[in-house]
Design a protein around this motif. Structure first.
Motif, short mmCIF file in Angstrom:
data_model
loop_
_atom_site.label_atom_id
_atom_site.label_comp_id
_atom_site.label_asym_id
_atom_site.label_seq_id
_atom_site.Cartn_x
_atom_site.Cartn_y
_atom_site.Cartn_z
N GLN A 122 0.81 -1.22 0.00
CA GLN A 122 0.00 0.00 0.00
C GLN A 122 0.84 1.27 0.00
N PHE A 123 2.15 1.14 0.23
CA PHE A 123 3.04 2.30 0.26
C PHE A 123 4.15 2.16 -0.78
N ASN A 124 3.81 1.54 -1.89
CA ASN A 124 4.74 1.37 -2.99
C ASN A 124 5.24 2.73 -3.48
N HIS A 125 6.54 2.83 -3.72
CA HIS A 125 7.23 4.03 -4.21
C HIS A 125 7.49 5.07 -3.13
N TYR A 126 6.99 4.86 -1.91
CA TYR A 126 7.29 5.76 -0.81
C TYR A 126 8.43 5.18 0.03
N GLU A 127 8.72 5.82 1.16
CA GLU A 127 9.81 5.35 2.01
C GLU A 127 9.55 3.94 2.54
N ALA A 128 8.28 3.56 2.67
CA ALA A 128 7.92 2.25 3.19
C ALA A 128 7.81 1.19 2.11
N ASP A 129 8.19 1.50 0.88
CA ASP A 129 8.23 0.49 -0.19
C ASP A 129 8.92 -0.77 0.33
N ILE A 130 8.41 -1.93 -0.03
CA ILE A 130 8.93 -3.18 0.54
C ILE A 130 10.40 -3.43 0.20
N LYS A 131 10.93 -2.73 -0.81
CA LYS A 131 12.34 -2.91 -1.13
C LYS A 131 13.24 -2.34 -0.04
N GLY A 132 12.68 -1.55 0.89
CA GLY A 132 13.46 -1.03 1.99
C GLY A 132 13.98 -2.10 2.92
N LEU A 133 13.26 -3.23 3.02
CA LEU A 133 13.67 -4.32 3.91
C LEU A 133 13.96 -5.62 3.17
N TRP A 134 13.42 -5.78 1.97
CA TRP A 134 13.54 -7.06 1.26
C TRP A 134 14.32 -6.93 -0.04
N LYS A 135 15.01 -8.02 -0.40
CA LYS A 135 15.56 -8.18 -1.73
C LYS A 135 14.48 -8.77 -2.65
N GLY A 136 14.65 -8.59 -3.96
CA GLY A 136 13.71 -9.17 -4.90
C GLY A 136 12.94 -8.17 -5.73
N GLU A 137 13.06 -6.87 -5.41
CA GLU A 137 12.36 -5.84 -6.19
C GLU A 137 13.26 -5.43 -7.36
N ASN A 138 13.39 -6.32 -8.33
CA ASN A 138 14.38 -6.15 -9.40
C ASN A 138 13.73 -5.82 -10.74
N ARG A 139 14.25 -4.78 -11.37
CA ARG A 139 13.94 -4.47 -12.77
C ARG A 139 15.22 -4.75 -13.55
N MET A 140 15.17 -5.71 -14.48
CA MET A 140 16.39 -6.25 -15.06
C MET A 140 16.52 -5.93 -16.54
N ASP A 141 17.75 -5.54 -16.93
CA ASP A 141 18.08 -5.42 -18.35
C ASP A 141 18.25 -6.82 -18.95
N ASN A 142 18.35 -6.88 -20.27
CA ASN A 142 18.64 -8.14 -20.97
C ASN A 142 17.68 -9.26 -20.56
N SER A 143 16.41 -8.93 -20.42
CA SER A 143 15.46 -9.92 -19.91
C SER A 143 14.48 -10.38 -20.99
N VAL A 144 14.13 -11.64 -20.91
CA VAL A 144 13.07 -12.23 -21.71
C VAL A 144 11.98 -12.67 -20.73
N THR A 145 10.77 -12.14 -20.89
CA THR A 145 9.68 -12.43 -19.97
C THR A 145 8.58 -13.17 -20.70
N TYR A 146 8.06 -14.23 -20.07
CA TYR A 146 6.97 -15.02 -20.67
C TYR A 146 5.82 -15.11 -19.68
N PHE A 147 4.59 -14.90 -20.19
CA PHE A 147 3.37 -15.15 -19.43
C PHE A 147 2.47 -16.07 -20.24
N SER A 148 2.01 -17.14 -19.61
CA SER A 148 1.13 -18.08 -20.29
C SER A 148 -0.29 -17.54 -20.34
N PRO A 149 -1.14 -18.09 -21.22
CA PRO A 149 -2.56 -17.75 -21.16
C PRO A 149 -3.15 -18.21 -19.83
N LYS A 150 -4.22 -17.57 -19.38
CA LYS A 150 -4.85 -17.99 -18.14
C LYS A 150 -5.69 -19.23 -18.37
N PHE A 151 -5.63 -20.15 -17.42
CA PHE A 151 -6.43 -21.37 -17.45
C PHE A 151 -7.13 -21.49 -16.10
#
Length: 302
Positions: A122-151
């Protein structure tokens, strides 16, 4: 690796050519600025912050054989602090194809693990953004992203991050999600996700959010491990948002090991695309100085 790069160049060139020559481009943006009273461990001071204000263009175009090209180019714009070359920085920028097989995106993109947070933070992009305490909020170069159709409401996602040089290592991100992360088309959103060797960390998350009339509740369970040392840290987050007319009351608690963050706030709708906001965050850290922030500001989307 050379084959992946060659295919990427061919796909990007063909898709951009089709997109530019076809449908009009959608131009959009968001401006968000807050006045803050900040204490980051030494003494309290005042500042203006641009909270991930951004500009972007995006679009899609129907091709032959039930294929569709889609593209996005988005930039972060700092309205308050940085100038010159630091004022504008890249966010998600990709081109891809969508069809019966799902969608494939090539370029710079959030990992699928990052995307599973949905709107739980609920506080994304503010000081309380979850990246302040956690790893994993990654925006990556050289990426290939796949999403399947919903089933039956379920979808599979994967990110492959190319090594980019002889000393680098490929990284992967995987997710399985259910429902709509905006909670517009379903009452529930849930996801499990994992990063493998992403910026030196292995990360796993379980996320869930639901709504009951004007109340939204969310939770994330998190684990991260520093690969070089094997040191692991568990975390959890709970959030709530309650709408009362034009006001949305928000609260959030996040923990990572012995560190935690508590936030409360409120948004007030000034129009369909404009809001005023007020929030307070207190962060307690075991190995570094604690911090607290009080902010008020404006946001406008266009």
């Amino acid at each position: 690796m050379k084959l992946v790069n060659r295919l990427s160049v061919i796909l990007i060139t063909s898709c951009l050519s089709a997109a530019v020559a076809a449908d009009p481009i959608t131009f959009y943006g968001l401006v968000n600025v807050s006045a803050q009273s900040s204490d980051e461990g030494e003494s309290r001071f005042t500042e203006l912050k641009s909270n991930n204000s951004r500009l972007g263009i995006k679009g899609n175009h129907q091709l032959e054989s039930d294929l569709e090209v889609l593209y996005m180019m988005e930039w972060r714009v700092d309205l308050t602090d940085e100038s010159g070359s630091d004022n504008i920085t890249a966010r998600n920028q990709y081109v891809g194809l969508r069809g019966n097989f799902g969608s494939v995106l090539l370029g710079r993109n959030d990992t699928v693990l990052k995307q599973t947070q949905g709107k739980i933070d609920q506080f994304n992009h503010y000081e309380a953004d979850i990246k302040g305490l956690w790893k994993g909020e990654n925006r990556m170069d050289n990426s290939v992203t796949y999403f399947s159709p919903k089933f039956k409401g379920f979808s599979f996602g994967a990110s492959y991050i190319a090594q980019d040089n002889t000393e680098g290592k490929d990284a992967q991100s995987f997710s399985i999600s259910y429902g709509d992360k905006y909670l517009n088309k379903s009452q529930w959103f849930a996801a499990v996700a994992a990063d493998i060797d992403m910026k030196g960390y292995d990360t796993q998350r379980v996320s869930v959010q639901t709504k009951f009339d004007d109340l939204k509740l969310g939770m994330i369970l998190h684990n991260q491990k520093l690969i070089a040392t094997g040191k692991s840290k568990d975390g959890a987050l709970v959030s709530a948002a309650y709408s009362i007319g034009k006001i949305v009351l928000k609260g959030q608690y996040q923990v990572a090991g012995n560190d935690d963050s508590v936030s409360v706030g409120a948004d007030y709708a000034l129009g369909q695309s404009t809001k005023a906001f007020l929030w307070f965050t207190n962060r307690s850290l075991e190995d570094s100085a604690d911090g607290s922030w009080l902010a008020a500001g404006l946001e406008h989307k266009f």
